[in-house]
Design a protein around this motif. Structure first.
Motif, mmCIF file in Angstrom:
data_model
loop_
_atom_site.group_PDB
_atom_site.id
_atom_site.type_symbol
_atom_site.label_atom_id
_atom_site.label_comp_id
_atom_site.label_asym_id
_atom_site.label_seq_id
_atom_site.Cartn_x
_atom_site.Cartn_y
_atom_site.Cartn_z
ATOM 1 N N LYS A 6 -1.522 77.422 129.697
ATOM 2 C CA LYS A 6 -1.275 78.997 130.280
ATOM 3 C C LYS A 6 -2.724 79.148 129.191
ATOM 4 C CE LYS A 6 2.591 78.647 132.588
ATOM 5 N NZ LYS A 6 3.860 79.650 132.432
ATOM 6 N N ASP A 7 -2.921 80.720 130.321
ATOM 7 C CA ASP A 7 -4.554 81.713 129.152
ATOM 8 C C ASP A 7 -3.317 82.656 128.919
ATOM 9 O OD1 ASP A 7 -6.827 79.771 129.107
ATOM 10 O OD2 ASP A 7 -6.791 80.348 130.764
ATOM 11 N N TYR A 8 -4.032 83.633 127.138
ATOM 12 C CA TYR A 8 -3.050 84.310 127.190
ATOM 13 C C TYR A 8 -4.294 85.158 126.199
ATOM 14 C CZ TYR A 8 1.201 81.799 127.907
ATOM 15 O OH TYR A 8 2.594 81.713 128.490
ATOM 16 N N TYR A 38 -1.078 89.816 127.076
ATOM 17 C CA TYR A 38 -1.110 89.533 129.480
ATOM 18 C C TYR A 38 -1.021 87.539 128.872
ATOM 19 C CZ TYR A 38 -2.168 94.113 129.506
ATOM 20 O OH TYR A 38 -2.179 95.808 129.432
ATOM 21 N N GLU A 39 -0.387 87.243 130.042
ATOM 22 C CA GLU A 39 -0.718 85.779 130.693
ATOM 23 C C GLU A 39 -1.383 86.124 132.110
ATOM 24 O OE1 GLU A 39 1.159 82.824 132.887
ATOM 25 O OE2 GLU A 39 2.587 83.982 131.996
ATOM 26 N N TYR A 40 -2.989 85.331 131.833
ATOM 27 C CA TYR A 40 -3.625 85.063 132.901
ATOM 28 C C TYR A 40 -3.089 84.232 134.190
ATOM 29 C CZ TYR A 40 -6.786 87.261 130.697
ATOM 30 O OH TYR A 40 -7.755 89.312 129.705
ATOM 31 N N LYS A 41 -2.840 84.514 135.427
ATOM 32 C CA LYS A 41 -2.405 83.875 136.413
ATOM 33 C C LYS A 41 -3.362 84.010 137.884
ATOM 34 C CE LYS A 41 2.928 83.532 135.292
ATOM 35 N NZ LYS A 41 3.967 84.001 135.930
ATOM 36 N N ASN A 42 -3.765 83.184 137.489
ATOM 37 C CA ASN A 42 -4.583 83.088 139.511
ATOM 38 C C ASN A 42 -5.753 84.912 139.305
ATOM 39 O OD1 ASN A 42 -3.283 81.177 140.911
ATOM 40 N ND2 ASN A 42 -1.621 83.290 141.271
ATOM 41 N N MET A 57 2.917 90.567 129.717
ATOM 42 C CA MET A 57 4.341 89.872 128.990
ATOM 43 C C MET A 57 5.454 90.892 128.486
ATOM 44 S SD MET A 57 2.101 86.131 126.889
ATOM 45 C CE MET A 57 3.375 86.058 126.845
ATOM 46 N N THR A 58 6.567 89.882 129.028
ATOM 47 C CA THR A 58 7.679 91.121 128.414
ATOM 48 C C THR A 58 8.388 90.358 127.298
ATOM 49 O OG1 THR A 58 8.594 90.591 130.526
ATOM 50 C CG2 THR A 58 7.808 92.650 130.232
#
Length: 77
Positions: free
Chosen positions: A44-46, A61-65, A71-72
């Motif tokens: 995953k990319d952060y 933050y996490e990158y999705k689509n 992020m929590t």
């Protein structure tokens, strides 16, 4: 405009410690070190963003689509 890219271990908590400074020739802005415990997942990319515009906030933050999702599951130490 400044960034760094890192590979970090997945599926185990790590401690992230960063600082930021800016010098435009007239003033210097800096944020104190921030130390956080974060558990990243494999493949995953952060991103870590240090916002100096209002009281030095550190945001993960996490990158999705193609979208950045805050992020929590981050623990400030």
């Amino acid at each position: 405009t400044n960034f760094g890219e890192f590979k970090v271990p997945a599926d185990r908590p790590i401690v992230v410690q960063m600082t930021y400074g800016y010098n435009d020739g007239h003033r210097y802005e800096s944020c104190p070190f921030g130390t956080f415990k974060v558990n990243f997942e494999e493949n995953k990319d952060y991103a870590l963003i240090m916002n100096t515009n209002s009281a030095c906030r550190y945001e993960f933050y996490e990158y999705k689509n193609g979208k950045a999702i805050r992020m929590t599951n981050v623990e400030k130490l």
